[in-house]
Design a protein around this motif. Sequence first.
Motif, PDB file in Angstrom:
ATOM      1  N   TRP A 319       0.857  -1.187   0.000  1.00 27.50           N
ATOM      2  CA  TRP A 319       0.000   0.000   0.000  1.00 27.50           C
ATOM      3  C   TRP A 319       0.889   1.231   0.000  1.00 27.50           C
ATOM      4  N   LEU A 320       0.738   2.086  -1.013  1.00 31.35           N
ATOM      5  CA  LEU A 320       1.476   3.342  -1.027  1.00 31.35           C
ATOM      6  C   LEU A 320       0.779   4.378  -0.154  1.00 31.35           C
ATOM      7  N   ASP A 321      -0.531   4.272  -0.056  1.00 31.27           N
ATOM      8  CA  ASP A 321      -1.366   5.062   0.851  1.00 31.27           C
ATOM      9  C   ASP A 321      -2.656   4.275   1.028  1.00 31.27           C
ATOM     10  N   ASP A 322      -3.682   4.878   1.624  1.00 36.15           N
ATOM     11  CA  ASP A 322      -4.914   4.135   1.869  1.00 36.15           C
ATOM     12  C   ASP A 322      -5.736   3.874   0.616  1.00 36.15           C
ATOM     13  N   HIS A 323      -5.282   4.378  -0.529  1.00 34.20           N
ATOM     14  CA  HIS A 323      -6.068   4.233  -1.754  1.00 34.20           C
ATOM     15  C   HIS A 323      -5.315   3.558  -2.897  1.00 34.20           C
ATOM     16  N   THR A 324      -4.013   3.328  -2.744  1.00 33.75           N
ATOM     17  CA  THR A 324      -3.185   2.911  -3.869  1.00 33.75           C
ATOM     18  C   THR A 324      -2.365   1.678  -3.547  1.00 33.75           C
ATOM     19  N   LEU A 325      -2.392   0.705  -4.445  1.00 33.69           N
ATOM     20  CA  LEU A 325      -1.583  -0.508  -4.329  1.00 33.69           C
ATOM     21  C   LEU A 325      -0.454  -0.478  -5.344  1.00 33.69           C
ATOM     22  N   ALA A 326       0.693  -1.026  -4.961  1.00 30.44           N
ATOM     23  CA  ALA A 326       1.833  -1.168  -5.870  1.00 30.44           C
ATOM     24  C   ALA A 326       2.280  -2.616  -5.852  1.00 30.44           C
ATOM     25  N   TRP A 340       3.906  -1.523 -10.931  1.00 25.72           N
ATOM     26  CA  TRP A 340       2.641  -0.943 -11.364  1.00 25.72           C
ATOM     27  C   TRP A 340       1.837  -0.511 -10.147  1.00 25.72           C
ATOM     28  N   THR A 341       0.920   0.445 -10.361  1.00 21.38           N
ATOM     29  CA  THR A 341       0.009   0.864  -9.299  1.00 21.38           C
ATOM     30  C   THR A 341      -1.425   0.760  -9.809  1.00 21.38           C
ATOM     31  N   VAL A 342      -2.346   0.614  -8.846  1.00 24.46           N
ATOM     32  CA  VAL A 342      -3.766   0.537  -9.192  1.00 24.46           C
ATOM     33  C   VAL A 342      -4.563   0.999  -7.977  1.00 24.46           C
ATOM     34  N   ALA A 344      -7.180   0.884  -5.047  1.00 27.72           N
ATOM     35  CA  ALA A 344      -7.622  -0.232  -4.204  1.00 27.72           C
ATOM     36  C   ALA A 344      -9.127  -0.432  -4.236  1.00 27.72           C
ATOM     37  N   ASP A 345      -9.885   0.583  -4.662  1.00 24.25           N
ATOM     38  CA  ASP A 345     -11.345   0.475  -4.629  1.00 24.25           C
ATOM     39  C   ASP A 345     -11.920  -0.243  -5.845  1.00 24.25           C
ATOM     40  N   GLY A 346     -11.052  -0.686  -6.758  1.00 26.57           N
ATOM     41  CA  GLY A 346     -11.517  -1.402  -7.935  1.00 26.57           C
ATOM     42  C   GLY A 346     -11.732  -0.531  -9.139  1.00 26.57           C
ATOM     43  N   GLY A 347     -11.613   0.785  -9.011  1.00 18.83           N
ATOM     44  CA  GLY A 347     -11.821   1.697 -10.124  1.00 18.83           C
ATOM     45  C   GLY A 347     -10.550   1.970 -10.897  1.00 18.83           C
ATOM     46  N   GLY A 348     -10.678   2.817 -11.931  1.00 18.49           N
ATOM     47  CA  GLY A 348      -9.524   3.237 -12.717  1.00 18.49           C
ATOM     48  C   GLY A 348      -8.908   2.120 -13.514  1.00 18.49           C
ATOM     49  N   ALA A 349      -7.623   2.247 -13.757  1.00 19.47           N
ATOM     50  CA  ALA A 349      -6.867   1.265 -14.532  1.00 19.47           C
ATOM     51  C   ALA A 349      -5.443   1.226 -14.015  1.00 19.47           C
ATOM     52  N   PRO A 350      -4.734   0.115 -14.231  1.00 27.93           N
ATOM     53  CA  PRO A 350      -3.340   0.046 -13.785  1.00 27.93           C
ATOM     54  C   PRO A 350      -2.474   1.089 -14.477  1.00 27.93           C
ATOM     55  N   ALA A 351      -1.455   1.556 -13.772  1.00 26.87           N
ATOM     56  CA  ALA A 351      -0.524   2.531 -14.337  1.00 26.87           C
ATOM     57  C   ALA A 351       0.904   2.099 -14.027  1.00 26.87           C
ATOM     58  N   LEU A 352       1.772   2.210 -15.005  1.00 26.70           N
ATOM     59  CA  LEU A 352       3.179   1.887 -14.810  1.00 26.70           C
ATOM     60  C   LEU A 352       3.828   2.974 -13.958  1.00 26.70           C
TER      61      LEU A 352
END
Length: 364
Positions: A319-326, A340-342, A344-352
């Motif tokens: 967890w990079l913060d309470d909203h982001t996984l790496a 990569w990051t994405v 955590a709530d299931g939204g958005g898209a993965p980002a390099l």
Amino acid sequence: MLVTDRASAPAEGTPGKGPGGPSLRARVIAIAVATAVLATIAVVYTVSAARRAESADTPSAFGLDQGQLYFRSTREGDGTGRVARLPAAPSARGAAAMSAEAAPAPDRRTTGGPACERFYAAGGTALCLQRRPGIPPAAYAVVLDGRLREKRRIALTGIPNRARVSASGRMLSWTMFATGDSYATTAFSTRTSILDTRTGYLIKNMEDIPLTLDGRRYHSPDVNYWGVTFARDDNRFYATVSTKGRTYLVEGDMRRWTARTLRENLECPSLSPDNTRLAFKKRVREGARDPWRLYVLDLRTMREHPVAERRSVDDQAAWLDDHTLAYALPGSGGKGSDIWTVAADGGGAPALRVAGGSSPAQVR
């Protein structure tokens, strides 16, 4: 009449010499010389490995500073295998609309950290798992302070696999593959250790922890633990346990030294900074080809959901913060790995996030 072929008889003064071959004495000398050469090569190799080991432990030019993303660099020719850092990126909540093809943030990495196979840092403490060449090869868990200087070194056996540090920096855990090198098959065995840096107490193998499975005390010689993650109180922890071909999420208590299963088919848990959710990898198909999917479990409701990353993630997400996984994925062309990051709530898209990196750890 007996005729002697003097050309084939041993020459006078050279006992044991065969037809056209070297004498016994010459052969003995040759063997001795070859042995000495091999011994010299072994000594030189070992000394060279030791020198490389010493250089790997040279204090870093930087320490654990807040707002920095630390990771193991896998980029060729740029401190490969050593810890590097980058300024933290915006939260995935603010980047929910990013596409998977989006370019990573500018890579202004600072290199020169210690050489590690796995790395993690929190609370002014870092854990570096190392493998060293030599005869025989060696592995170590190296505890580092806030300036990435060595405080303690623990000899290990096996292949470094997972590393975690509690938010306070007090509790450390690491997992080594004892046999095998992939969770995608059943032909592996792990050894997971826990270190309390405040007391110095080391649990070399947590397999002896009393385990309650489905409400009953459980014993089996095939029990394996891996992927520990600690709560903020430095007492509660979560981990994976496997037995009889199944995997479970366990919740553990350090003071009571007990563990109980909570859920099946959950591996490599990672507790969010607010201690309310667990990121984990879930087996979604059998076999060794793309078996995993990254999920998040709400510990209050025990409901889970997949994140937007659809590729198979064989990593203990951070967890990079309470909203982001790496997390790390194989690099392009099968070379190294990328971070990569994405959301955590299931939204958005993965980002390099980092091209050529693994073992991400956000220092807060």
